[in-house]
Enzyme design. Structure first.
Site, PDB file in Angstrom:
ATOM      1  N   THR A 125       0.823  -1.214   0.000  1.00 50.99           N
ATOM      2  CA  THR A 125       0.000   0.000   0.000  1.00 50.99           C
ATOM      3  C   THR A 125       0.859   1.267   0.000  1.00 50.99           C
ATOM      4  OG1 THR A 125      -1.495   1.287   1.420  1.00 50.99           O
ATOM      5  CG2 THR A 125      -0.116  -0.316   2.529  1.00 50.99           C
ATOM      6  N   ASP A 126       0.306   2.348  -0.533  1.00 54.54           N
ATOM      7  CA  ASP A 126       1.020   3.637  -0.475  1.00 54.54           C
ATOM      8  C   ASP A 126       1.135   4.145   0.967  1.00 54.54           C
ATOM      9  OD1 ASP A 126      -1.630   4.380  -0.052  1.00 54.54           O
ATOM     10  OD2 ASP A 126      -1.686   5.898  -1.631  1.00 54.54           O
ATOM     11  N   GLU A 127       0.343   3.566   1.884  1.00 56.36           N
ATOM     12  CA  GLU A 127       0.375   4.055   3.271  1.00 56.36           C
ATOM     13  C   GLU A 127       1.706   3.782   3.964  1.00 56.36           C
ATOM     14  OE1 GLU A 127      -3.055   3.506   5.692  1.00 56.36           O
ATOM     15  OE2 GLU A 127      -4.420   3.914   4.044  1.00 56.36           O
ATOM     16  N   TYR A 150      -1.915  -0.396  11.103  1.00 61.30           N
ATOM     17  CA  TYR A 150      -2.107  -1.068   9.809  1.00 61.30           C
ATOM     18  C   TYR A 150      -0.899  -0.846   8.903  1.00 61.30           C
ATOM     19  CZ  TYR A 150      -3.419  -1.429   4.890  1.00 61.30           C
ATOM     20  OH  TYR A 150      -3.406  -1.713   3.542  1.00 61.30           O
ATOM     21  N   LYS A 154       2.055  -3.423   7.440  1.00 62.66           N
ATOM     22  CA  LYS A 154       2.304  -3.623   5.999  1.00 62.66           C
ATOM     23  C   LYS A 154       3.771  -3.298   5.669  1.00 62.66           C
ATOM     24  CE  LYS A 154      -0.351  -4.506   3.095  1.00 62.66           C
ATOM     25  NZ  LYS A 154      -0.835  -5.819   2.549  1.00 62.66           N
TER      26      LYS A 154
HETATM   27  P1  NAD Z   1     -10.160  -6.871   2.389  1.00 58.87           P
HETATM   28  O1  NAD Z   1     -10.157  -6.567   3.843  1.00 58.87           O
HETATM   29  O2  NAD Z   1     -11.383  -6.587   1.585  1.00 58.87           O
HETATM   30  O3  NAD Z   1      -9.828  -8.422   2.169  1.00 58.87           O
HETATM   31  C1  NAD Z   1      -8.857  -9.106   2.912  1.00 58.87           C
HETATM   32  C2  NAD Z   1      -9.097 -10.600   2.742  1.00 58.87           C
HETATM   33  O4  NAD Z   1      -8.071 -11.300   3.474  1.00 58.87           O
HETATM   34  C3  NAD Z   1     -10.444 -11.085   3.294  1.00 58.87           C
HETATM   35  O5  NAD Z   1     -11.070 -11.924   2.369  1.00 58.87           O
HETATM   36  C4  NAD Z   1     -10.051 -11.852   4.556  1.00 58.87           C
HETATM   37  O6  NAD Z   1     -10.953 -12.923   4.874  1.00 58.87           O
HETATM   38  C5  NAD Z   1      -8.677 -12.380   4.179  1.00 58.87           C
HETATM   39  N1  NAD Z   1      -7.859 -12.697   5.365  1.00 58.87           N
HETATM   40  C6  NAD Z   1      -7.653 -11.929   6.463  1.00 58.87           C
HETATM   41  N2  NAD Z   1      -6.858 -12.579   7.342  1.00 58.87           N
HETATM   42  C7  NAD Z   1      -6.521 -13.755   6.770  1.00 58.87           C
HETATM   43  C8  NAD Z   1      -5.718 -14.850   7.177  1.00 58.87           C
HETATM   44  N3  NAD Z   1      -5.093 -14.862   8.372  1.00 58.87           N
HETATM   45  N4  NAD Z   1      -5.587 -15.905   6.348  1.00 58.87           N
HETATM   46  C9  NAD Z   1      -6.221 -15.919   5.140  1.00 58.87           C
HETATM   47  N5  NAD Z   1      -7.003 -14.919   4.703  1.00 58.87           N
HETATM   48  C10 NAD Z   1      -7.161 -13.849   5.510  1.00 58.87           C
HETATM   49  O7  NAD Z   1      -8.897  -6.128   1.797  1.00 58.87           O
HETATM   50  P2  NAD Z   1      -8.691  -5.427   0.376  1.00 58.87           P
HETATM   51  O8  NAD Z   1      -9.166  -4.045   0.439  1.00 58.87           O
HETATM   52  O9  NAD Z   1      -9.183  -6.350  -0.672  1.00 58.87           O
HETATM   53  O10 NAD Z   1      -7.093  -5.375   0.333  1.00 58.87           O
HETATM   54  C11 NAD Z   1      -6.343  -6.473  -0.170  1.00 58.87           C
HETATM   55  C12 NAD Z   1      -4.869  -6.161  -0.049  1.00 58.87           C
HETATM   56  O11 NAD Z   1      -4.577  -4.981  -0.778  1.00 58.87           O
HETATM   57  C13 NAD Z   1      -4.421  -5.889   1.387  1.00 58.87           C
HETATM   58  O12 NAD Z   1      -3.173  -6.511   1.583  1.00 58.87           O
HETATM   59  C14 NAD Z   1      -4.298  -4.375   1.472  1.00 58.87           C
HETATM   60  O13 NAD Z   1      -3.285  -4.020   2.379  1.00 58.87           O
HETATM   61  C15 NAD Z   1      -3.913  -4.031   0.053  1.00 58.87           C
HETATM   62  N6  NAD Z   1      -4.344  -2.708  -0.437  1.00 58.87           N
HETATM   63  C16 NAD Z   1      -5.642  -2.321  -0.341  1.00 58.87           C
HETATM   64  C17 NAD Z   1      -6.032  -1.089  -0.877  1.00 58.87           C
HETATM   65  C18 NAD Z   1      -7.468  -0.614  -0.817  1.00 58.87           C
HETATM   66  O14 NAD Z   1      -7.746   0.525  -1.174  1.00 58.87           O
HETATM   67  N7  NAD Z   1      -8.419  -1.433  -0.409  1.00 58.87           N
HETATM   68  C19 NAD Z   1      -5.086  -0.266  -1.488  1.00 58.87           C
HETATM   69  C20 NAD Z   1      -3.751  -0.685  -1.549  1.00 58.87           C
HETATM   70  C21 NAD Z   1      -3.405  -1.922  -1.023  1.00 58.87           C
HETATM   71  O1  DAU Z   2      -4.071   4.110   0.506  1.00 62.87           O
HETATM   72  C1  DAU Z   2      -4.334   2.738   0.420  1.00 62.87           C
HETATM   73  C2  DAU Z   2      -5.161   2.327   1.606  1.00 62.87           C
HETATM   74  O2  DAU Z   2      -6.453   2.844   1.383  1.00 62.87           O
HETATM   75  C3  DAU Z   2      -5.211   0.809   1.819  1.00 62.87           C
HETATM   76  O3  DAU Z   2      -3.925   0.340   2.117  1.00 62.87           O
HETATM   77  C4  DAU Z   2      -6.187   0.452   2.944  1.00 62.87           C
HETATM   78  O4  DAU Z   2      -6.318  -0.956   3.048  1.00 62.87           O
HETATM   79  C5  DAU Z   2      -7.533   1.050   2.625  1.00 62.87           C
HETATM   80  O5  DAU Z   2      -8.420   0.813   3.697  1.00 62.87           O
HETATM   81  C6  DAU Z   2      -7.416   2.563   2.382  1.00 62.87           C
HETATM   82  O6  DAU Z   2      -7.068   3.258   3.619  1.00 62.87           O
HETATM   83  P1  DAU Z   2      -7.742   4.668   4.010  1.00 62.87           P
HETATM   84  O7  DAU Z   2      -7.643   4.846   5.456  1.00 62.87           O
HETATM   85  O8  DAU Z   2      -7.249   5.755   3.127  1.00 62.87           O
HETATM   86  O9  DAU Z   2      -9.257   4.330   3.526  1.00 62.87           O
HETATM   87  P2  DAU Z   2     -10.680   4.591   4.220  1.00 62.87           P
HETATM   88  O10 DAU Z   2     -11.712   4.218   3.195  1.00 62.87           O
HETATM   89  O11 DAU Z   2     -10.793   3.975   5.563  1.00 62.87           O
HETATM   90  O12 DAU Z   2     -10.692   6.161   4.411  1.00 62.87           O
HETATM   91  C7  DAU Z   2     -10.496   7.035   3.301  1.00 62.87           C
HETATM   92  C8  DAU Z   2     -10.544   8.452   3.846  1.00 62.87           C
HETATM   93  O13 DAU Z   2     -11.864   8.730   4.300  1.00 62.87           O
HETATM   94  C9  DAU Z   2      -9.635   8.678   5.037  1.00 62.87           C
HETATM   95  O14 DAU Z   2      -9.077   9.987   4.973  1.00 62.87           O
HETATM   96  C10 DAU Z   2     -10.566   8.578   6.237  1.00 62.87           C
HETATM   97  C11 DAU Z   2     -11.868   9.092   5.688  1.00 62.87           C
HETATM   98  N1  DAU Z   2     -13.101   8.507   6.292  1.00 62.87           N
HETATM   99  C12 DAU Z   2     -13.208   7.165   6.327  1.00 62.87           C
HETATM  100  C13 DAU Z   2     -14.307   6.566   6.899  1.00 62.87           C
HETATM  101  C14 DAU Z   2     -14.440   5.063   6.964  1.00 62.87           C
HETATM  102  C15 DAU Z   2     -14.098   9.335   6.789  1.00 62.87           C
HETATM  103  O15 DAU Z   2     -14.018  10.570   6.720  1.00 62.87           O
HETATM  104  N2  DAU Z   2     -15.199   8.737   7.339  1.00 62.87           N
HETATM  105  C16 DAU Z   2     -15.343   7.397   7.440  1.00 62.87           C
HETATM  106  O16 DAU Z   2     -16.377   6.930   7.995  1.00 62.87           O
END
Ligand code: NAD
Ligand code: DAU
Length: 349
Positions: A125-127, A150, A154
């Site tokens: 992730t970019d985080e 988190y 990562k």
């Molecule tokens: P998500 O939370 O929707 O899905 C995570 C999945 O992992 C779920 O299906 C969960 O059941 C499974 N899981 C959790 N713990 C586990 C374990 N111990 N063993 C096996 N499976 C397990 O997450 P997402 O948003 O699909 O993100 C997927 C990946 O991409 C993550 O690694 C996250 O850090 C990364 N990522 C997400 C975003 C985003 O915007 N959502 C952006 C950049 C990177």
């Molecule tokens: O940047 C990549 C990341 O993006 C991934 O690595 C993470 O898995 C993914 O969850 C996401 O993280 P963020 O914290 O950026 O996403 P989130 O959707 O939780 O929040 C996006 C922005 O919105 C953040 O600035 C917090 C704000 N927010 C979020 C929620 C849930 C609110 O203002 N209100 C809310 O209820």
């Protein structure tokens, strides 16, 4: 790259990635390993569950014996999506993030090196770079400066992946993507939470002043980038992936309200997230130049399509917005939104 192990494939990005591969490659065989935590949902894969090219195994990536047994069957590639992924939950309970994101990744790496997997892609992730000021972009050379449990977990995993490449010669890549949006995203994250609350005429909880900035990318563009990295990237390389679509949170929320023709009076500013990163912005020029990746979705089209998807698939998210989800929702928002738990429950029934 025909025999592929996808971890976390029942989650948001993993399930989209499985759909992406099956739609494009006739000769691929995908094994999806997922523990089915609160975020894992087999409904995301229901229309391909009988596809002979696909199999599902319920398992914990931390369980080395099970994982090692599975990987001993031989895989061309492992794509590690499995993670605890929600920043707010990592503030509430950091331990599980270290367990899954750090120990789970190490268990996969160890099995991958023992059984000669040809490519290990860590979906990061970019985080990991931390927060930016108003100017500038993260490149792959930026220092790692995570701010939440988190992102710290990562970052630790990224280091382990690169160490396994460096020390043991495991062919690894790390991808660092910005915020994704699209179908099947769990409605605890900003965009699906705001769409589904708007559809239910419920308050939209915006943290702080709503001026935090994220760089949004459609999930299909992310899947395309991971596929290219899996097939073409040189071992050891890190790739940033971003949409060049910076938006403030309040802008996103107002876009959703406009498209659904609902009033801005639904917006409710609530207490800020502790340690809230102000801005993320990604420089994706390396993956574009080295591997020829380009995103295809414009933000306007991608968002319109995504809103339409949640509008059409109410059954998918209503099922989620019950039980454990409502306990979480009430812990997170109950006090600020000033609604008793029962009233919130009824909304989504
Ligand atoms: P998500 O939370 O929707 O899905 C995570 C999945 O992992 C779920 O299906 C969960 O059941 C499974 N899981 C959790 N713990 C586990 C374990 N111990 N063993 C096996 N499976 C397990 O997450 P997402 O948003 O699909 O993100 C997927 C990946 O991409 C993550 O690694 C996250 O850090 C990364 N990522 C997400 C975003 C985003 O915007 N959502 C952006 C950049 C990177
Ligand atoms: O940047 C990549 C990341 O993006 C991934 O690595 C993470 O898995 C993914 O969850 C996401 O993280 P963020 O914290 O950026 O996403 P989130 O959707 O939780 O929040 C996006 C922005 O919105 C953040 O600035 C917090 C704000 N927010 C979020 C929620 C849930 C609110 O203002 N209100 C809310 O209820």
């Amino acid at each position: 790259m025909n025999k592929i192990l996808v971890t976390g494939g029942a989650g948001f990005i993993g399930s989209n990635f499985i759909h992406y591969l099956l739609e494009r490659y006739d000769n691929c065989h995908i094994t999806n390993v997922d523990l089915l935590t609160y975020a894992g949902n087999l409904d995301n894969l229901i229309n391909i569950s009988n596809d002979p090219r696909y199999q599902f195994i319920k398992a914990d990536i931390v369980d080395f014996n099970v994982i090692s047994n599975l990987i001993s069957q031989g895989f061309d590639a492992i794509i590690n999506f499995a993670a605890e992924s929600h920043v707010d939950r990592s503030i509430e309970a950091p331990g599980i993030f270290v367990r899954t994101n750090v120990l789970g990744t190490q268990s996969l790496l160890e099995a991958a090196r023992r059984y000669g997997v040809k490519k290990f892609v860590q979906v990061s992730t970019d985080e990991v770079y931390g927060s930016l000021g108003q100017e500038g972009y993260f490149t792959e050379a930026a220092s790692l400066n995570p701010s939440s449990p988190y992102s710290a977990s990562k970052t630790a995993a990224d280091h382990l992946v690169l160490a396994y490449g460096h020390t043991f010669g495991l062919p690894v890549n790390v991808t660092r993507c910005s915020n994704n949006y699209g179908p099947y995203q769990f409605p605890e994250k900003l965009i699906p939470l705001m769409i589904t609350n708007t559809l239910a005429d419920k308050p939209l909880p915006v943290y702080g002043d709503g001026m935090n900035v994220r760089d949004w990318l459609h999930v299909n563009d992310h899947c395309c980038a991971i596929d290219i990295v899996m097939r073409k990237a040189k071992p050891g390389e890190i790739y940033n992936i971003g949409g060049n679509n910076e938006r403030t949170n309040i802008d996103i929320v107002k876009t959703i309200l406009r498209q659904l023709n609902k009033p801005e009076s639904l917006i409710k500013f609530v207490q800020d997230r502790p340690g809230h990163d102000r801005r993320y912005a990604i420089d994706s020029s390396k993956i574009k130049q080295d591997l020829g990746w380009e995103p295809v979705y414009t933000f306007d089209c991608g968002m319109a399509e995504t809103i339409e998807w949640y509008y059409t698939n109410v059954d998918w998210w209503k099922k989620i917005k019950s039980g454990e989800y409502m306990n979480y929702y009430n812990r997170m928002y109950g006090k600020d939104l000033g609604e008793p738990p029962v009233a919130l429950l009824e909304v989504f029934e």
